[in-house]
Structure formats: structure tokens, C-alpha cells
Design an enzyme around this catalytic site. Structure first.
Site, PDB file in Angstrom:
ATOM      1  N   TYR A 145      43.843  29.681  62.228  1.00 35.68           N
ATOM      2  CA  TYR A 145      42.956  29.323  63.338  1.00 35.68           C
ATOM      3  C   TYR A 145      43.809  29.008  64.565  1.00 35.68           C
ATOM      4  CZ  TYR A 145      38.455  27.480  65.092  1.00 35.68           C
ATOM      5  OH  TYR A 145      37.283  27.259  65.769  1.00 35.68           O
ATOM      6  N   LYS A 191      41.348  33.769  62.891  1.00 36.86           N
ATOM      7  CA  LYS A 191      40.252  33.412  63.794  1.00 36.86           C
ATOM      8  C   LYS A 191      40.882  32.804  65.040  1.00 36.86           C
ATOM      9  CE  LYS A 191      36.786  30.293  64.935  1.00 36.86           C
ATOM     10  NZ  LYS A 191      35.381  30.191  64.591  1.00 36.86           N
ATOM     11  N   LYS A 193      40.704  31.155  68.732  1.00 36.08           N
ATOM     12  CA  LYS A 193      39.832  30.396  69.639  1.00 36.08           C
ATOM     13  C   LYS A 193      40.106  30.820  71.070  1.00 36.08           C
ATOM     14  CE  LYS A 193      37.346  27.292  68.895  1.00 36.08           C
ATOM     15  NZ  LYS A 193      35.937  27.488  68.535  1.00 36.08           N
ATOM     16  N   ASN A 224      33.399  30.463  72.178  1.00 37.23           N
ATOM     17  CA  ASN A 224      32.392  29.395  72.274  1.00 37.23           C
ATOM     18  C   ASN A 224      31.473  29.571  73.483  1.00 37.23           C
ATOM     19  OD1 ASN A 224      34.826  27.308  70.896  1.00 37.23           O
ATOM     20  ND2 ASN A 224      32.791  27.457  70.010  1.00 37.23           N
ATOM     21  N   HIS A 329      32.519  27.437  59.206  1.00 41.01           N
ATOM     22  CA  HIS A 329      33.008  26.750  60.394  1.00 41.01           C
ATOM     23  C   HIS A 329      33.894  25.566  59.997  1.00 41.01           C
ATOM     24  CE1 HIS A 329      32.257  23.387  63.316  1.00 41.01           C
ATOM     25  NE2 HIS A 329      32.580  24.331  64.162  1.00 41.01           N
ATOM     26  N   SER A 330      34.766  25.176  60.897  1.00 34.38           N
ATOM     27  CA  SER A 330      35.622  24.015  60.633  1.00 34.38           C
ATOM     28  C   SER A 330      35.810  23.191  61.891  1.00 34.38           C
ATOM     29  CB  SER A 330      36.986  24.509  60.132  1.00 34.38           C
ATOM     30  OG  SER A 330      38.025  23.638  60.518  1.00 34.38           O
ATOM     31  N   ASN A 331      36.056  21.913  61.697  1.00 31.24           N
ATOM     32  CA  ASN A 331      36.546  21.032  62.763  1.00 31.24           C
ATOM     33  C   ASN A 331      37.824  20.365  62.287  1.00 31.24           C
ATOM     34  OD1 ASN A 331      33.352  20.637  63.890  1.00 31.24           O
ATOM     35  ND2 ASN A 331      35.046  20.693  65.338  1.00 31.24           N
ATOM     36  N   HIS A 358      40.902  23.965  60.389  1.00 32.86           N
ATOM     37  CA  HIS A 358      41.843  23.356  61.330  1.00 32.86           C
ATOM     38  C   HIS A 358      43.000  22.691  60.584  1.00 32.86           C
ATOM     39  CE1 HIS A 358      38.448  23.692  64.106  1.00 32.86           C
ATOM     40  NE2 HIS A 358      39.142  23.170  65.095  1.00 32.86           N
ATOM     41  N   ARG A 413      34.096  12.205  70.322  1.00 30.02           N
ATOM     42  CA  ARG A 413      34.829  13.368  70.808  1.00 30.02           C
ATOM     43  C   ARG A 413      34.284  13.766  72.174  1.00 30.02           C
ATOM     44  NH1 ARG A 413      35.145  19.448  68.045  1.00 30.02           N
ATOM     45  NH2 ARG A 413      36.168  20.393  69.837  1.00 30.02           N
TER      46      ARG A 413
END
Lengths: 434, 434
Positions: A145, A191, A193, A224, A329-331, A358, A413
Site C-alpha cells: 500500500y 494498491k 494511494k 479517494n 479496505h484498511s486503515n 497499512h 483523525r
């Protein structure tokens, strides 16, 4: 079997200055570690989004949790996931994941569900994936990522992390970041960003990645929602070859109608690159319109905000039924979430893409899992025979994370504020920006 | 924890001469009881369709089952439910449920899944509904299921059952049958099997039921596709008031296109009676077209052929997402299936109608559950704290059922043959008949 105690640990973990169309990651990402302790003194754990609101939402459930049977608690709390409605905008177009008040209940439910499953698994000696239908794979594939980023490894003051990857604000630096990540973890899909630099630079970045990695490494790009329909189509055309080999174009533009328009125009050009989303479809109520419009061909699941692992399995069934692919999906997260994602993916037959993670962006110094960082080998997290999620807490490390949370100034955040603080005092998120 | 033994018991149970558009029920219905025995000598059970083909399909899995961990077996066998395709007609338009070779794998998988869940539940001391997400209701509502029938209670020769309900070949007799059933079980909704007599008589039957029971008892009518679109619309109009109060029109006509046409025409007349199906939609692959055509507003789930309890939960999520109601289908069955249906329903939030059940049509003499027939009180089966499905086998009764199977001549369900044998030597199933 009863839950005799419920502990909520807000923690802060070092997070590098990663860029996205939302802005800039703060030096600390916030997470919450949940513990459910049974009357046999077995501990079930989970990890979820962090900050004050998340802690408060969990705390509000205390009365319903303490004294409950973990096998039944998820049914009892199910109105938290059943109540969702399509009448409100729960999209992540403006809300960063984890900060959307409209999915507060599904997020909070998920944290409890996973901790219940871990508690049950550790009680009966079975892995979580086998409690919820049984593993269909033991090696769960994750993607690299890569992010554009400023120099720095996360943390503040005397508490900074090593900058393992260095700055990446050009295609060349990004490619070098990816190569490093692939060498270290063995990822076999990428992936990327985007939505940060001019689209032409991001196109060039993908082209360089493609040249560097070859045609057998699927590439995804995710700005995004930063682009107009025009720009999305332009990028889709420019990268037809590069994204067309098992990759995808993720949330190029905001809103299902715009996504559908991009899809239509790309198909008209003979370009079949699928569109993926974790922004326009964030809950079941979003799906009928997405299907009707053929707006998305891949949905990114995430047990953290879709209402837990079983909801993800249900999403997968729905996706399969309507011939929609499923990715994850990930954070910013630690090893507890990594293993929860892995167990969820392991028991979900229709997972058609490697999961985002992440995890490479977090540091060993912040890991709360006993024994340190969870290995990702050949791009995969391995499901073993260990009970529950297969990980336990290192309480010293957890205490450090809690201390870090207490000492830092972050309580939610806010990538936009961070961007203003460190990069451009007038920065605002613009959609579309290009 | 391992499965050390796998036992398959084909049984025959007395079944009254019930009529439907498929023909006539034989004097015996065939069922199969499955046992999985763990290395701790705990026994998990399930009940499914009967006859030679079902036994053979189960037997073919023996090597994969014996020695397996019941927590993992369902994942390992998941290709049996994942492999379904929309390219073939799996409808129950011509196949009676349980006799469709195309859902053989989902049926067989379901029998194993339920037995695994019962085994796990009995091992850890938890009810099945709480293993698969947790109960959302403890009282599971069932419908009365009146049929036109010939005199007789089922069984043959010296082995006949008491004819509790008598003949019902007129509206008046049908109403009397329903009253008896309601008095005995407390049902608060009625599902009436039609498609047997002239539509005008069936309309009159529903009207008499409505008058007898009042407007607060939801009424459903199910002719199993026996009508043309015209007739379906005519019946829908004639019974707008009677079916419109929480009831539905189930499979009036064959095929999704025809169903959609009926819906459209009824809506055009201002009649919102929803259409339900267990014939046109029998698997996930059928759903996209059903949604696109707005052909059905309610799907009847059935864990026995949809691939088990978790698949039903996934179906429920999908149905909720697309604003489709969920009801539950039934076939001739005993108490093991009744409790499996109840546990499945108890852990499925989006169950929007009382479940069908044939249970009143089976006799105490045939029940294989220890302690005899499972009580239905106030129209509901109760979920208790008992582990697993909450029932165990009475092995003497089971042996009698196996003996009955051996001694009877039936090896598959064939309502058409039975109709020819007992009512009309030239009888053929005609769709549409009216």
C-alpha cells in the site's frame, strides 16, 4: 460463560506523514484495543478506530456487555447493524473512515463482535475463522500500500520512529518505496494511494511501477474521489494496460452517478478496467443503487465499519450474487486488526482480490501483540491453528500505547487540519481537485 | 475435536394424502437423519430430504467427513455451496423440493452443516442459534399450513395413522381443518396450499377463512405455479382485501417473467399484495433477474436446500438490502428439522413472516426426537438454553423409522405417480392448469 469485565484502551501509534486526498496523516494514528474477560479469566480482544468518540461509543455499551454471554451478545446487539438506512449519506466522500458518525453503531458493534469471537475461540480452542463458517484459505494475500509521503516515520518530539521508507513525492521515489516494501513482505499486488499530485504525475507513477514490477503484479490506483469524471476517464484510458491486468481503478470520482458515468465511458472506449469503491458504498443500503447504475464492479469490505466479520461474509455473498468483486479496505492498524482482517478473509470464499493493509506503515515500537509484529510472508498473513485471532496482548506495550495516547494532543483523525499545520496553512480538501 | 463416525439413517414417516399442484403426497414421506459422532462421543444430528439419492449423496462425503474437525468441515466443503450457477434451471417449477438434482450439493452441504453446528453446540453447551450470530428472537412464529386432502392420516396397511383432520376437498372442510389446527397449535397466520381445485373454489376458500379468522390473521395462498398470468391477476384482485393484510400471493404462476407481469398488473389496479416464491427463486443465482424484474417481493428461504443456516442468513441480508421480505419454506418433516428451522429463524434478524411448517401433518408415532413431538405453542417453537438444536434422538423411534423405510416401496418423492395411483390414472401435472 459470561463476560465479567470489559476494558477499553485508547492508544496512539506512530504514523508516517502519508498523503492522500483527505490531507496528511498526523504523527500518531489513534486506535482502540478492546478486551472482554470471561468468568474463566480468558481474554478476548479486538482493535478498532481510535479517539474520544470511539471510546465513548464503546463505553456506552458497558451495561449490556458486562454479564452477557459472548455467544448471545452479538444477537442482542444486532439492532446496531440492522438499523442502517439508505436515507442518509454514510459515504466516506467527506468523512475519513472511522470518523463518520453515521456508521458509529456498525463500527462499535464490530469491535464487540470480534472480541466476542476471539473470547469464544480462546475458550474452545478454535481459530476465529473456524467459528464463523470455517477457513477456505490459510494464506491470506495482502497488497503493498504505497503512499506519497513526506520524510519521517511518525511520532513526535523524542518519540519519533525510524523513517524506513524516506520521502516519496515523485514517481521514482514511489517506485523505490514499493520495491522496498515488496522486498520486505513479498507482496504480489500493489494498491497505490493517489489523488495527491497532478494526475499526469500519478499516471507516470503507475507506468513506472508497471515497468518496474512487470505485467504479473496487479496494480490499483485510489485517488479517494479527487478527480472529475473527465479526469477519471483520462486516467482510465492512459492506464488501460497497467490497471487492466487484475487491478482496478478505485473511487476515481465522488458519487455513484459519477462512478457510473466513468464506467460507461470507459466501456465505450473498450476499456474494461473495473471500478472499485470504499467511499461510495459503505453500507448495505448503498448497494441497490450501485447495482442499478452499474457504478462499481468491486466493493472494498472492512469488518471494522461494515458491522463485523459476519456482515462481511454477507456482503461477500451479496457481491458474488450480483457479480461484484470483493476486496478489503484498511486503515492504520496494528497486529490485532491484521489478524482479524485475515480471519475474516480466510472464512470468506468470495474474496476476489488481495486485501489492503497499512501494516507496513506501523512500527515494531507500537505493536501491542505479544511477540511483536505479525509476519507477512510472500505477501500473506498465515492462519494457523492458534485459538481465537491467534494473537494476545503484550500489556507493557499496550500501556505504552495508552501513555502515548494520553500524552499526545490528537483525539480524532483530521487529515485536513494536519495538512494545514505542516504543508499549507490554507489547504482545503477539494472534490474534485483535478 | 474430530468427527469419528458419520451415520446416515434413511427413514419413512407417515404422511397424509395431501394435495398440491405437484399431485398427491404418498402414504410415507422420506427423510434422512444424519449423525456426526465426535471423539468425545458427543452426537450432532440433522434431518434432511429422504430417499436413495439423498443417502448416496451423503455417503459420497464419508471420506471427507470422518476425521474432520466440525469447525472446519463447513469451510472445507464450501465449494458445494459456492459452485452454484445461474446458467441452469434450478427452479422447483417441475422438481418437487428435495428431488432437484441441481441443488443436490447445497442440500447435502446443509445436512452436514447443521449436524456440525449441533455437534459443536452440544460440545460447548450452547444453542445453535447462538453459535451463528446469536438469537434475535426466542419465540419463532410458524404458520398453519392447511392442504386440501383426501381422507386418511398416512401410512399403509397395518401401519396407518389416525386421520386427525379428515377429508378437506371443499372450502368448508378446509376451514374446519384450519380451525382445528389453530386450536391445537395457536397459529396466528395461515398458509394455504392451493392449485388443486378450480380457482373460484380456492378464492371462496380464502374468503371463508378470512371470515372465520378475522382480518388480523395474515393469509397466504400458494398454488405452486398452477395459474396463468390472467388467473393469477384475477385471484389477486378477488382476494385483494384478504391477502393484503400481511399475507401474500405465493408462486401464482411459473417463471420470473410471468411473476413480474402479475405484479405489474396488480399494481396497475392499485393492489399491493406482495408476490412470494420458493419456486422461481431457489438459489442466489436466481436473484439478480428477480430483482431486475421486480418479480418477487418475498423469498421463502429454507436452510435444507439453500445450503444451510449461514446461507439463509446471507440470503436474509441480501433480501433486506433489496427490500425483499423473507419467509421460510417447509416440507414434510420431523422435530429435528423443526428445531433447525427454528434456530435458523431465531438468528436471522430479517425474517419478516411466520415460517411455514408441515409439522402438524406428522404423527407422534413417527417422531424420532427423544421425549416425543416438539411443542408448538401460540404458533411458536421456543428457543431454549438447551445446547445444539435442543433435541436428541430416540433411537428406538429412529430404528422404527428405518424399518419403515426398508419395508415401504418409496425411494423418492413422486407426487405425480401417487396421484395417478390413487386419484386419476391419467393425471399429469399441467402448468398452467388454470
Amino acid at each position: 460463560m459470561k463476560i465479567r469485565d470489559f476494558r477499553i484502551h485508547p492508544i496512539a501509534i506512530g504514523d508516517p506523514p502519508l498523503r492522500s486526498s483527505y490531507g496528511l496523516h498526523a504523527p500518531y494514528a489513534l486506535r482502540t484495543i478492546v478486551e472482554l474477560i470471561s468468568d474463566d479469566d480468558i481474554v478476548g480482544i479486538s482493535e478498532t478506530y481510535g479517539g474520544e468518540a470511539q471510546v465513548r461509543q464503546l463505553e456506552e455499551l458497558r451495561e449490556q456487555i458486562v454479564g452477557a454471554n459472548p455467544y448471545r451478545l452479538t444477537g442482542f446487539l444486532s439492532p446496531m447493524v440492522e438499523g442502517e438506512t439508505g436515507d442518509v449519506d454514510r459515504s466516506q466522500t467527506w468523512h475519513v473512515p472511522g470518523e463518520n458518525p453515521l456508521d458509529a453503531t456498525t463500527r462499535t458493534y464490530a469491535a464487540i463482535e470480534v472480541a466476542c469471537l476471539d473470547l469464544i475461540g480462546k475458550t474452545v480452542g478454535q481459530p476465529v475463522c473456524d467459528l464463523i463458517g470455517g477457513r477456505v484459505r490459510e494464506q491470506v494475500p495482502f497488497s503493498a500500500y504505497p503512499f506519497y509521503k513526506h520524510p519521517g516515520g511518525g511520532g513526535e518530539g523524542h518519540d519519533v520512529r525510524e523513517d524506513e521508507y524516506g520521502e516519496a513525492l515523485s514517481p521514482e521515489q514511489l517506485v523505490s518505496q514499493v520495491k522496498k516494501m515488496v522486498a520486505q513482505y513479498g507482496f504480489t499486488s500493489i494498491k497505490f494511494k493517489a489523488g495527491v499530485l497532478e494526475p499526469e504525475i500519478e499516471i507516470e507513477t503507475i507506468k513506472q511501477l508497471y515497468r518496474a514490477l512487470g505485467p504479473n503484479v496487479p496494480l490499483r490506483i485510489d485517488p479517494n474521489s479527487a478527480w472529475t469524471v473527465e479526469t477519471s476517464v483520462r486516467v482510465g484510458k492512459a492506464l488501460a494496460e497497467e490497471l487492466g491486468r487484475g487491478g482496478y481503478l478505485e473511487d476515481p470520482t465522488a458519487g455513484l452517478e459519477n462512478m457510473a458515468e466513468v464506467r460507461k465511458r470507459l466501456l465505450a472506449e473498450g476499456i474494461e478496467t473495473p471500478l472499485a469503491t470504499n467511499v461510495a458504498v459503505t453500507c448495505f443500503a448503498d448497494i441497490p443503487r450501485a447495482v442499478k447504475l452499474d457504478a462499481v464492479q468491486i466493493i472494498l469490505c472492512d469488518h471494522h465499519y461494515w458491522g463485523g466479520m459476519r456482515q462481511v461474509q454477507q456482503l461477500a455473498r451479496l457481491a458474488k450474487t450480483f457479480d461484484i468483486g470483493l476486496s478489503m479496505h484498511s486503515n492504520s492498524h496494528l497486529g490485532v486488526s491484521l489478524m482479524a482482517m485475515a480471519h475474516c478473509a480466510a472464512s470468506t470464499p468470495h474474496l476476489t482480490y488481495a486485501c489492503d493493509t497499512h501494516y507496513p506503515w506501523s512500527a515494531a515500537a507500537d505493536e501491542v501483540v505479544k511477540g511483536g509484529r505479525v509476519p507477512i510472508v510472500d505477501g500473506c498473513a498465515k492462519i494457523t491453528d492458534k485459538p481465537g485471532l491467534g494473537v494476545e496482548l503484550d500489556y507493557d506495550q499496550l500501556a505504552r500505547g495508552v501513555e502515548r495516547y494520553k500524552n499526545c494532543k490528537y483525539r480524532k483523525r483530521d487529515d485536513e487540519a494536519e495538512m494545514r499545520r505542516h504543508v499549507d496553512p490554507k489547504w482545503k480538501r477539494l472534490l474534485p481537485r483535478w
